[in-house]
Design a protein around this motif. Sequence first.
Motif, short mmCIF file in Angstrom:
data_model
loop_
_atom_site.label_atom_id
_atom_site.label_comp_id
_atom_site.label_asym_id
_atom_site.label_seq_id
_atom_site.Cartn_x
_atom_site.Cartn_y
_atom_site.Cartn_z
N ASP A 132 0.82 -1.22 0.00
CA ASP A 132 0.00 0.00 0.00
C ASP A 132 0.85 1.27 0.00
O ASP A 132 0.66 2.15 -0.83
N GLU A 133 1.78 1.31 0.91
CA GLU A 133 2.60 2.53 1.05
C GLU A 133 3.77 2.57 0.05
O GLU A 133 3.93 3.56 -0.67
N PRO A 134 4.56 1.47 -0.05
CA PRO A 134 5.73 1.56 -0.94
C PRO A 134 5.40 1.66 -2.43
O PRO A 134 6.14 2.31 -3.17
N ASP A 135 4.33 1.00 -2.87
CA ASP A 135 4.06 1.02 -4.32
C ASP A 135 2.60 0.71 -4.65
O ASP A 135 2.25 -0.42 -4.94
N PRO A 136 1.75 1.73 -4.65
CA PRO A 136 0.33 1.52 -4.96
C PRO A 136 0.08 0.98 -6.37
O PRO A 136 -1.00 0.43 -6.64
N VAL A 137 1.06 1.11 -7.26
CA VAL A 137 0.88 0.58 -8.62
C VAL A 137 0.94 -0.95 -8.58
O VAL A 137 0.08 -1.64 -9.15
N SER A 138 1.96 -1.48 -7.89
CA SER A 138 2.02 -2.94 -7.71
C SER A 138 0.81 -3.42 -6.90
O SER A 138 0.23 -4.48 -7.18
N GLN A 139 0.42 -2.64 -5.92
CA GLN A 139 -0.73 -3.00 -5.10
C GLN A 139 -1.98 -3.16 -5.97
O GLN A 139 -2.77 -4.08 -5.79
N ASP A 140 -2.14 -2.25 -6.93
CA ASP A 140 -3.30 -2.30 -7.82
C ASP A 140 -3.34 -3.62 -8.59
O ASP A 140 -4.41 -4.22 -8.75
N LEU A 141 -2.17 -4.08 -9.05
CA LEU A 141 -2.11 -5.35 -9.78
C LEU A 141 -2.46 -6.52 -8.85
O LEU A 141 -3.15 -7.46 -9.25
N LEU A 142 -1.95 -6.45 -7.62
CA LEU A 142 -2.23 -7.52 -6.65
C LEU A 142 -3.71 -7.55 -6.27
O LEU A 142 -4.27 -8.62 -6.04
N ILE A 143 -4.34 -6.39 -6.24
CA ILE A 143 -5.78 -6.33 -5.96
C ILE A 143 -6.55 -7.03 -7.08
O ILE A 143 -7.49 -7.80 -6.83
N ALA A 144 -6.13 -6.81 -8.32
CA ALA A 144 -6.79 -7.48 -9.45
C ALA A 144 -6.61 -9.00 -9.37
O ALA A 144 -7.54 -9.76 -9.68
N VAL A 145 -5.44 -9.44 -8.93
CA VAL A 145 -5.21 -10.88 -8.74
C VAL A 145 -6.15 -11.41 -7.66
O VAL A 145 -6.84 -12.41 -7.85
N ALA A 146 -6.17 -10.71 -6.53
CA ALA A 146 -7.01 -11.15 -5.40
C ALA A 146 -8.48 -11.23 -5.81
O ALA A 146 -9.20 -12.15 -5.39
N GLN A 147 -8.92 -10.29 -6.63
CA GLN A 147 -10.31 -10.29 -7.08
C GLN A 147 -10.64 -11.57 -7.86
O GLN A 147 -11.66 -12.22 -7.62
N ASP A 148 -9.76 -11.96 -8.76
CA ASP A 148 -10.00 -13.18 -9.55
C ASP A 148 -9.86 -14.44 -8.71
O ASP A 148 -10.59 -15.41 -8.91
N ILE A 149 -8.92 -14.44 -7.78
CA ILE A 149 -8.74 -15.60 -6.90
C ILE A 149 -9.99 -15.77 -6.02
O ILE A 149 -10.51 -16.89 -5.86
N ASP A 150 -10.46 -14.67 -5.45
CA ASP A 150 -11.66 -14.73 -4.60
C ASP A 150 -12.86 -15.22 -5.40
O ASP A 150 -13.70 -15.97 -4.89
N LYS A 151 -12.96 -14.80 -6.65
CA LYS A 151 -14.08 -15.21 -7.50
C LYS A 151 -14.03 -16.72 -7.76
O LYS A 151 -15.04 -17.42 -7.65
N GLN A 152 -12.85 -17.23 -8.07
CA GLN A 152 -12.71 -18.67 -8.30
C GLN A 152 -12.95 -19.45 -7.01
O GLN A 152 -13.54 -20.53 -7.02
N HIS A 153 -12.50 -18.89 -5.90
CA HIS A 153 -12.74 -19.52 -4.59
C HIS A 153 -14.24 -19.68 -4.36
O HIS A 153 -14.72 -20.74 -3.98
N TRP A 154 -14.97 -18.62 -4.60
CA TRP A 154 -16.43 -18.67 -4.49
C TRP A 154 -17.01 -19.76 -5.38
O TRP A 154 -17.84 -20.58 -4.94
N MET A 155 -16.56 -19.84 -6.63
CA MET A 155 -17.21 -20.76 -7.58
C MET A 155 -16.88 -22.22 -7.28
O MET A 155 -17.68 -23.10 -7.57
N PHE A 156 -15.71 -22.47 -6.70
CA PHE A 156 -15.43 -23.85 -6.25
C PHE A 156 -16.16 -24.15 -4.95
O PHE A 156 -16.77 -25.21 -4.79
N GLN A 157 -16.17 -23.19 -4.04
CA GLN A 157 -16.82 -23.37 -2.74
C GLN A 157 -18.32 -23.65 -2.94
O GLN A 157 -18.90 -24.48 -2.22
N ALA A 158 -18.92 -23.01 -3.91
CA ALA A 158 -20.37 -23.17 -4.15
C ALA A 158 -20.73 -24.58 -4.60
O ALA A 158 -21.89 -24.97 -4.55
N GLN A 159 -19.73 -25.36 -5.04
CA GLN A 159 -20.00 -26.73 -5.52
C GLN A 159 -19.84 -27.78 -4.43
O GLN A 159 -20.01 -28.96 -4.68
N ARG A 160 -19.48 -27.34 -3.23
CA ARG A 160 -19.23 -28.31 -2.15
C ARG A 160 -20.54 -28.92 -1.66
O ARG A 160 -21.54 -28.24 -1.58
#
Length: 155
Positions: free
Chosen positions: A127-155
Amino acid sequence: MATITGPLSGDAKKTVATALQGALVDLLDLSLLAKQMHWNLTGPHFRQIHLQLDEVTALAREHADTIAERAVALGLNPDGRAATIAKSTKLSQPENGWIEDGKVVATMTDILEAVGKRMRERVAVTDEPDPVSQDLLIAVAQDIDKQHWMFQAQR
Ligand SMILES: [Fe+2]
């Protein structure tokens, strides 16, 4: 030889280097494990899970490239060697061999939960050292969370 300089230096650069390299290893191993299960899957829900696992591989590869290229733009060297992934991955490894659909869903849910948690930690520390890298990591987290939801929903 060209020298690649970026906007960061010192501790900020080190913090971002660790976050990006960790994300790269998570994403590359995620792409490998999703393919492993894509191939070795069995069970009545084969088709949908087989296809969904390829979505995970595709997004993991795409994000891995974005993260690695961000590192290079900062003058860092991404390390995507198989030996590096093998020695530094934190992903739990399924047994080799056939894996039933229910087990795949449970395994992928757990893996995606763990990867998502680590991505959010990386979002926090960049967050503090490099918000540009943070922005990319947020996009990764968004897709990971989405896939987590879609696998979790099949349990
Ligand atoms: Fe395939």
